[in-house]
Design an enzyme around this catalytic site. Structure first.
Site, PDB file in Angstrom:
ATOM      1  N   CYS A  36       0.377  -1.381   0.326  1.00  7.47           N
ATOM      2  CA  CYS A  36       0.133   0.385   0.105  1.00  7.47           C
ATOM      3  C   CYS A  36       0.794   1.744  -0.188  1.00  7.47           C
ATOM      4  O   CYS A  36       1.866   1.187   0.418  1.00  7.47           O
ATOM      5  CB  CYS A  36      -1.014  -0.180   0.965  1.00  7.47           C
ATOM      6  SG  CYS A  36      -0.218  -0.518   2.569  1.00  7.47           S
ATOM      7  N   GLU A  86      -7.725   8.648   4.176  1.00  9.22           N
ATOM      8  CA  GLU A  86      -7.757   8.636   3.300  1.00  9.22           C
ATOM      9  C   GLU A  86      -9.502   7.396   2.673  1.00  9.22           C
ATOM     10  O   GLU A  86      -9.673   7.198   3.168  1.00  9.22           O
ATOM     11  CB  GLU A  86      -6.888   7.110   3.608  1.00  9.22           C
ATOM     12  CG  GLU A  86      -5.442   7.665   3.594  1.00  9.22           C
ATOM     13  CD  GLU A  86      -4.462   6.087   3.283  1.00  9.22           C
ATOM     14  OE1 GLU A  86      -3.052   6.587   3.333  1.00  9.22           O
ATOM     15  OE2 GLU A  86      -5.190   5.224   3.733  1.00  9.22           O
TER      16      GLU A  86
END
Length: 176
Positions: free
Chosen positions: A67, A114
């Site tokens: 990620c 996010e």
């Protein structure tokens, strides 16, 4: 070391500016773009990484394969493939599955806020970990992962747990 600049967005994923990674990760966090890659092998096992001790947020926690954050004017898939190469030493074809909005604090150190784009791919080849990013790897079936999360939730990153929960009844792990 060059300061990483993240893409700051609103809840509709529209760009509102650019800020340093440090500014975005200071609580309560600035909403920014991210991606979470889930790599499966031919046996439909998920590649999990244990985040390095050097990570500021969630060090030594198990997480999805890879990620990070796309860069300004960078294609999402190309950005994720670049990060796969940096962290795991390989690239593979990726497909976009969906996204997840979340906010999570890590102790009093920092947080994530996010909209992460969820990408999946299949890979059965050689892996070369970057020890600055990753301290361990393992392959695990989706069913076993769900059992481990239920038993030891505190071993896993918050975004991994949320994505597993979101897709637990779908076939997003299928290599077919």
């Amino acid at each position: 070391m060059m300061q990483e600049t993240l893409i700051v967005i609103n809840r509709n994923d529209k760009i509102v500016g650019y800020k340093s990674k440090q500014e975005c990760h200071a609580c309560p966090g600035l909403l920014h773009r991210a991606f979470s890659v889930f790599i499966f092998n031919g046996k439909n096992e998920l590649l999990l990484q244990k985040r390095s001790r050097q990570k500021l947020l969630w060090p030594q926690f198990w997480s999805n394969s890879c990620c990070s954050h796309p860069k300004k004017d960078e294609d999402l898939i190309k950005s994720a493939q670049k990060r796969l190469k940096e962290e795991l030493g390989f690239t593979t074809q990726l497909k976009h599955l969906g996204n997840l909005y979340y906010q999570a604090n890590f102790k009093n150190i920092g947080c994530e806020h996010e909209i992460t784009q969820i990408l999946t791919g299949v890979y059965d080849g050689k892996i070369k970990i970057n020890p600055v990013e990753i301290s361990d790897l393992r392959w695990l079936s989706f069913e076993d992962l769900k059992k481990e999360i239920n038993k030891h939730s505190d071993w896993f990153t918050p975004w991994l747990k949320l994505i597993v929960k979101k897709y637990e009844k779908t076939n997003f792990i299928s290599t077919g």
